[in-house]
Design an enzyme around this catalytic site. Structure first.
Site, PDB file in Angstrom:
ATOM      1  N   ARG A 226      10.275  14.523 -22.214  1.00 51.73           N
ATOM      2  CA  ARG A 226      11.291  13.519 -22.483  1.00 51.73           C
ATOM      3  C   ARG A 226      10.760  12.135 -22.114  1.00 51.73           C
ATOM      4  NH1 ARG A 226      13.344  16.636 -25.358  1.00 51.73           N
ATOM      5  NH2 ARG A 226      15.422  17.567 -25.265  1.00 51.73           N
ATOM      6  N   HIS A 274       8.397  12.531 -31.816  1.00 48.41           N
ATOM      7  CA  HIS A 274       9.181  13.646 -31.231  1.00 48.41           C
ATOM      8  C   HIS A 274       9.051  14.886 -32.136  1.00 48.41           C
ATOM      9  CE1 HIS A 274      12.725  14.712 -28.398  1.00 48.41           C
ATOM     10  NE2 HIS A 274      12.097  15.807 -28.788  1.00 48.41           N
TER      11      HIS A 274
HETATM   12  P1  NAP Z   1      12.463  25.540 -18.771  1.00 51.39           P
HETATM   13  O1  NAP Z   1      12.152  26.916 -19.239  1.00 51.39           O
HETATM   14  O2  NAP Z   1      13.828  25.263 -18.232  1.00 51.39           O
HETATM   15  O3  NAP Z   1      11.363  25.190 -17.648  1.00 51.39           O
HETATM   16  C1  NAP Z   1      11.446  24.060 -16.865  1.00 51.39           C
HETATM   17  C2  NAP Z   1      10.313  24.075 -15.850  1.00 51.39           C
HETATM   18  O4  NAP Z   1      10.330  22.835 -15.119  1.00 51.39           O
HETATM   19  C3  NAP Z   1      10.446  25.202 -14.825  1.00 51.39           C
HETATM   20  O5  NAP Z   1       9.181  25.719 -14.521  1.00 51.39           O
HETATM   21  C4  NAP Z   1      11.023  24.479 -13.615  1.00 51.39           C
HETATM   22  O6  NAP Z   1      10.719  25.067 -12.384  1.00 51.39           O
HETATM   23  C5  NAP Z   1      10.349  23.128 -13.727  1.00 51.39           C
HETATM   24  N1  NAP Z   1      11.088  22.098 -12.992  1.00 51.39           N
HETATM   25  C6  NAP Z   1      12.351  21.660 -13.212  1.00 51.39           C
HETATM   26  N2  NAP Z   1      12.682  20.725 -12.317  1.00 51.39           N
HETATM   27  C7  NAP Z   1      11.609  20.575 -11.515  1.00 51.39           C
HETATM   28  C8  NAP Z   1      11.334  19.758 -10.388  1.00 51.39           C
HETATM   29  N3  NAP Z   1      12.248  18.925  -9.889  1.00 51.39           N
HETATM   30  N4  NAP Z   1      10.131  19.866  -9.802  1.00 51.39           N
HETATM   31  C9  NAP Z   1       9.202  20.742 -10.269  1.00 51.39           C
HETATM   32  N5  NAP Z   1       9.397  21.539 -11.330  1.00 51.39           N
HETATM   33  C10 NAP Z   1      10.589  21.457 -11.949  1.00 51.39           C
HETATM   34  O7  NAP Z   1      12.212  24.466 -19.900  1.00 51.39           O
HETATM   35  P2  NAP Z   1      11.315  24.615 -21.237  1.00 51.39           P
HETATM   36  O8  NAP Z   1      11.996  25.454 -22.227  1.00 51.39           O
HETATM   37  O9  NAP Z   1       9.931  24.965 -20.827  1.00 51.39           O
HETATM   38  O10 NAP Z   1      11.367  23.109 -21.780  1.00 51.39           O
HETATM   39  C11 NAP Z   1      10.930  22.002 -20.988  1.00 51.39           C
HETATM   40  C12 NAP Z   1      11.361  20.704 -21.629  1.00 51.39           C
HETATM   41  O11 NAP Z   1      10.570  20.456 -22.798  1.00 51.39           O
HETATM   42  C13 NAP Z   1      12.789  20.677 -22.175  1.00 51.39           C
HETATM   43  O12 NAP Z   1      13.720  20.432 -21.149  1.00 51.39           O
HETATM   44  C14 NAP Z   1      12.736  19.547 -23.186  1.00 51.39           C
HETATM   45  O13 NAP Z   1      13.089  18.339 -22.568  1.00 51.39           O
HETATM   46  C15 NAP Z   1      11.264  19.488 -23.589  1.00 51.39           C
HETATM   47  N6  NAP Z   1      11.064  19.826 -25.020  1.00 51.39           N
HETATM   48  C16 NAP Z   1      10.418  18.938 -25.822  1.00 51.39           C
HETATM   49  C17 NAP Z   1      10.194  19.238 -27.153  1.00 51.39           C
HETATM   50  C18 NAP Z   1       9.441  18.287 -28.040  1.00 51.39           C
HETATM   51  O14 NAP Z   1       9.359  18.516 -29.255  1.00 51.39           O
HETATM   52  N7  NAP Z   1       8.847  17.245 -27.503  1.00 51.39           N
HETATM   53  C19 NAP Z   1      10.636  20.456 -27.679  1.00 51.39           C
HETATM   54  C20 NAP Z   1      11.285  21.350 -26.844  1.00 51.39           C
HETATM   55  C21 NAP Z   1      11.506  21.026 -25.506  1.00 51.39           C
HETATM   56  P3  NAP Z   1      11.188  26.560 -12.017  1.00 51.39           P
HETATM   57  O15 NAP Z   1      10.313  27.477 -12.839  1.00 51.39           O
HETATM   58  O16 NAP Z   1      10.926  26.667 -10.583  1.00 51.39           O
HETATM   59  O17 NAP Z   1      12.640  26.641 -12.418  1.00 51.39           O
END
Ligand code: NAP
Length: 311
Positions: A226, A274
């Protein structure tokens, strides 16, 4: 019961999603116009960036299913009913697409392909020194659905991969770290930092001057999560000063990126619109539909968001 499909899609995209969802859920009545709903009609909302306030007054809601993986905008809408479960999109095909983007960015930075593209524009013939993949240290911030897949993909290519998450994680062949205290060390040990964190109050502005200073001189940032994770002025200063080598940015504080923004023309910035991993309606409609079926069958919902954690 009725499903409200609330999005910011154009007419064509909305029509596609609606027909895919209707085919997957033939028993359901799917409505796309909020104003045609009596408040008590809908018990499910399937959403993708709905205009703030769209879900207000839907007193019978039992599930809010996001078509996007990131739910930061949804959680920022104070009118979203506070106790209704929110499920987000988790789709293996999205993880695979994100891994392709991450691999392309890492290969480009590791092998200097951005530099060669710049050299071509001014007709410079200058091979760069070549490093092996196992000499390149990659740090992945966020080891969730996307981060883990990216970590596996880059590890399989021979890169030296470490990861950082909130809670302890174990991944084969990946060095893992967790918690705020570990972050400075993780940033300082990487040639390329890939951001795949959710945007939460805790992670907003994470790439500020202090964190960027903690990165290795000559390191690069790949932001695929993001725009709100980055303090733009601080990143530009780190690039301008020569501290950082390059930034690959897919996401921005303002999207579309305004025409006057310095990122567009900056020689050390690669801009993507994006597009790192778009939701694919063909797989995602079925995943959303499966959660609706679970709700109807009284089964446990999948991919629920922890509202207190913010992701
Ligand atoms: P997810 O499965 O919810 O994983 C989030 C990860 O971030 C987890 O490992 C979590 O730790 C870690 N995390 C969260 N808060 C943290 C903190 N304060 N300190 C350290 N680690 C932290 O999310 P995802 O599905 O992988 O997606 C991640 C993000 O990618 C989405 O939220 C979205 O914003 C972005 N995204 C972008 C696109 C694009 O096209 N650019 C597409 C899809 C998604 P834990 O494992 O300990 O919970």
């Amino acid at each position: 019961m009725t499903i409200l499909l609330a999005t910011d899609f154009d007419v064509q995209a909305l029509g596609l999603w609606r027909s895919l969802l209707q085919a997957a859920l033939p028993e359901e009545h799917i409505v796309t116009e909020r104003h045609t709903l009596v408040a008590a009609d809908a018990d499910v909302a399937i959403v993708a960036n709905p205009p703030p306030g769209t879900l207000q007054g839907l007193t019978q809601l039992r599930l809010i299913q996001s078509l996007w993986a990131g739910v930061d905008r949804l959680l920022a809408d104070a009118s979203v009913p506070p106790t209704v479960p929110i499920a987000r999109m988790v789709d293996p095909s999205m993880s695979a697409t994100m891994s392709e983007t991450a691999l392309w960015a890492v290969l480009s930075l590791h092998r200097g392909f951005q530099t060669y593209a710049a050299q071509q524009r001014v007709k410079v013939w200058q091979p760069l020194p070549q490093r092996r993949a196992d000499e390149v240290a990659i740090a992945i911030l966020g080891l969730g659905e996307l981060g883990r897949c990216v970590a596996r993909c880059l590890g399989a290519q021979g890169y030296r991969v470490s990861g950082w998450s909130l809670r302890p994680a174990a991944l084969p062949s990946i060095t893992t770290h967790h918690g705020d205290d570990a972050l400075t060390g993780v940033l300082g040990a990487a040639d390329i930092v890939i951001n795949l964190l959710p945007l939460t109050p805790h992670t907003r502005g994470l790439f500020c001057a202090r964190r960027l200073d903690a990165m290795r001189p000559g390191a690069s940032l790949v932001n695929l999560a993001r725009g709100g994770h980055v303090v733009d002025a601080d990143l530009l200063a780190a690039l301008d000063s020569g501290h950082l080598h390059h930034a690959v940015l897919d996401v921005f504080n303002a999207e579309p990126l305004p025409a006057e923004h310095r990122y567009w023309q900056h020689p050390k910035v690669t801009v993507l619109p994006h597009a790192a991993a778009q939701t694919d309606p063909r797989s995602a409609a079925e995943i959303a539909a499966a959660n609706v079926r679970r709700l109807r069958a009284g089964e446990a919902l999948q991919n629920l968001v922890d509202r207190a954690r913010g992701y």
